[in-house]
Scaffold this active site. Structure first.
Site, PDB file in Angstrom:
ATOM      1  N   GLU A   1       1.890  10.276 -12.789  1.00 51.09           N
ATOM      2  CA  GLU A   1       1.955   8.952 -12.174  1.00 51.09           C
ATOM      3  C   GLU A   1       2.896   8.060 -12.999  1.00 51.09           C
ATOM      4  OE1 GLU A   1      -1.068   5.353 -10.728  1.00 51.09           O
ATOM      5  OE2 GLU A   1      -1.644   6.619 -12.433  1.00 51.09           O
TER       6      GLU A   1
ATOM      7  N   LYS B   1      -0.102   4.803  -2.834  1.00 49.43           N
ATOM      8  CA  LYS B   1      -1.459   4.749  -3.393  1.00 49.43           C
ATOM      9  C   LYS B   1      -2.361   3.872  -2.533  1.00 49.43           C
ATOM     10  CE  LYS B   1      -3.598   4.065  -7.967  1.00 49.43           C
ATOM     11  NZ  LYS B   1      -3.260   3.748  -9.382  1.00 49.43           N
TER      12      LYS B   1
ATOM     13  N   CYS C   1      -4.021   8.843  -8.825  1.00 48.55           N
ATOM     14  CA  CYS C   1      -4.918   8.283  -9.843  1.00 48.55           C
ATOM     15  C   CYS C   1      -6.243   7.753  -9.267  1.00 48.55           C
ATOM     16  CB  CYS C   1      -4.193   7.207 -10.638  1.00 48.55           C
ATOM     17  SG  CYS C   1      -4.980   6.851 -12.234  1.00 48.55           S
TER      18      CYS C   1
END
Length: 395
Positions: free
Chosen positions: A136, A210, A251
């Site tokens: 990331e 995300k 994440c």
């Protein structure tokens, strides 16, 4: 074929009763009328069958238990626990291949980060990797101050997005699939934390923004709010590649099991989560969440064949995570420990905290081998809860 009452009463044979012809029971009778006309024989066989059913099968405790269990499971409406129905697990283009997780040390020098990532990808391919995963935010320091400065216009490409231009070039040149970690993306007046997936022809296969932004506040430990600069993505991402169907998360997305279950219901073989957990949550949750996501999808019900035909399979899947290497002097210190988790929740390979590349083998046939005897697909309570794939439902 010699069928005896004893063998039929074996619980292993209870599932086959409905397919047993009454004619099989003719061998149990000594009646001289067995050689008579087919009509007479059929009637006699039916009598023998009914007699055997009433005197043996219906009284069997195994049959009673099976009937009760089947009726109970049916009343739970397990087929309603996934809406729409689960997509059939596709046959992957390749069964066995090597995956590389490149745990890179990220600096404030963007050009250096890009060149360094390119070299790592080339080294991985030379070692036989067919799928390479990056961390990331690998082209930028992880901070709200840095995101606007390092952000790229991915849709414009070329000089407007040197990071993705490199990924496209190297994927095509090496004929590999790349899950390109994530970079800050600029689209109009908005910023996103975005993962790009490139195919073996260098083509952009998918772009995942995300979905769940990292907004946390643990007093005395860590406070970070991505929402100060970033916008949340709106689309779950499942992409077909040369190495199978992959579900993408970034994440904080890994904390939400609903997303992983949705990916499993869409037929994913592998989940990839580029992620930079920190020194507070990393030791506690990083490995735990990866292993949990690998087994979230046991016992899915999959529709297949024609018409209303339905059959059951387990679709446990692999989970791969890739973190930046730990830099104790950075404003945000990553936990590291990039990991590959198998379909039974087992750790197959794991890095430590420093910069390193781990290469491991994924063997999709182990998904079959790791199916358990837990009949979860029949035990879900569709009468009490549902997982609804809103995007598919609206399509």
């Amino acid at each position: 074929m010699n069928v005896t009452g004893k063998s039929l009463l074996n619980p292993r044979n209870l599932y086959s009763y409905s397919s047993i012809s009454p004619s099989l029971f003719v061998h149990h009778s000594s009646s001289p009328k067995l050689s008579q006309s087919s009509s007479s024989t059929s009637t006699h066989n039916l009598i023998c069958y009914n007699h055997f059913w009433n005197t043996h099968l219906k009284k069997s405790k195994h049959f009673t238990s099976l009937k009760r269990s089947s009726t109970m499971a049916s009343s739970f409406l397990p087929e309603n626990a996934r809406v729409p129905p689960v997509i059939q697990l596709p046959t992957p283009p390749i069964t066995k291949f090597k995956i590389a997780l490149c745990q890179l040390l990220v600096t404030a020098d963007k050009k250096r980060n890009i060149d360094h990532a390119k070299k790592a990808i080339e080294d991985a391919a030379h070692k036989g990797a067919k799928l390479v995963v990056l961390p990331e935010i690998w082209n930028s320091p992880y901070s709200n101050d840095s995101f606007p400065v390092y952000a790229e216009d991915i849709d414009a490409g070329g000089d407007a997005s040197p990071s993705t231009a490199m990924l496209s070039e190297v994927a095509g040149a090496l004929k590999i699939t790349i899950v390109g970690g994530s970079i800050p993306e600029r689209c109009g007046d908005r910023l996103y934390n975005t993962c790009c997936v490139f195919g073996s022809e260098g083509n952009l296969l998918a772009k995942h923004r995300k979905i769940h932004l990292f907004d946390i506040d643990i007093p005395g430990k860590i406070t970070f709010k991505e929402s100060q600069t970033l916008t949340a993505g709106e689309t779950p991402t499942v992409v077909d590649t040369d190495v199978g169907r992959i579900g993408i998360g970034i994440c904080y997305d890994i904390r939400f099991q609903e997303l992983a279950m949705l990916y499993g219901a869409r037929g994913a073989h592998l989940l990839c989560y580029p992620g930079a957990f920190n020194m507070t949550t990393g030791p506690l949750h990083w490995e735990l969440l990866q292993r949990a996501r690998a087994v979230d999808n046991q016992g899915e019900k999959v529709s297949g064949g024609g018409g209303d035909e339905v059959y059951m399979v387990d679709v446990e899947l692999y989970v791969a995570t890739c973190s930046p290497a730990r830099d104790a002097g950075a404003g945000y210190v990553a936990w590291g420990h990039s990991t590959l988790v198998g379909p039974f929740g087992e750790i197959l390979a794991k890095a430590e905290q420093e910069e390193e590349m781990i290469i491991a083998e994924i063997d999709y046939s182990s998904i079959e081998l790791r199916r358990t005897n837990l009949p979860l697909e029949k035990q879900r309570r569709g009468d009490l809860y549902q997982l609804i794939d809103v995007q598919r439902l609206k399509a």
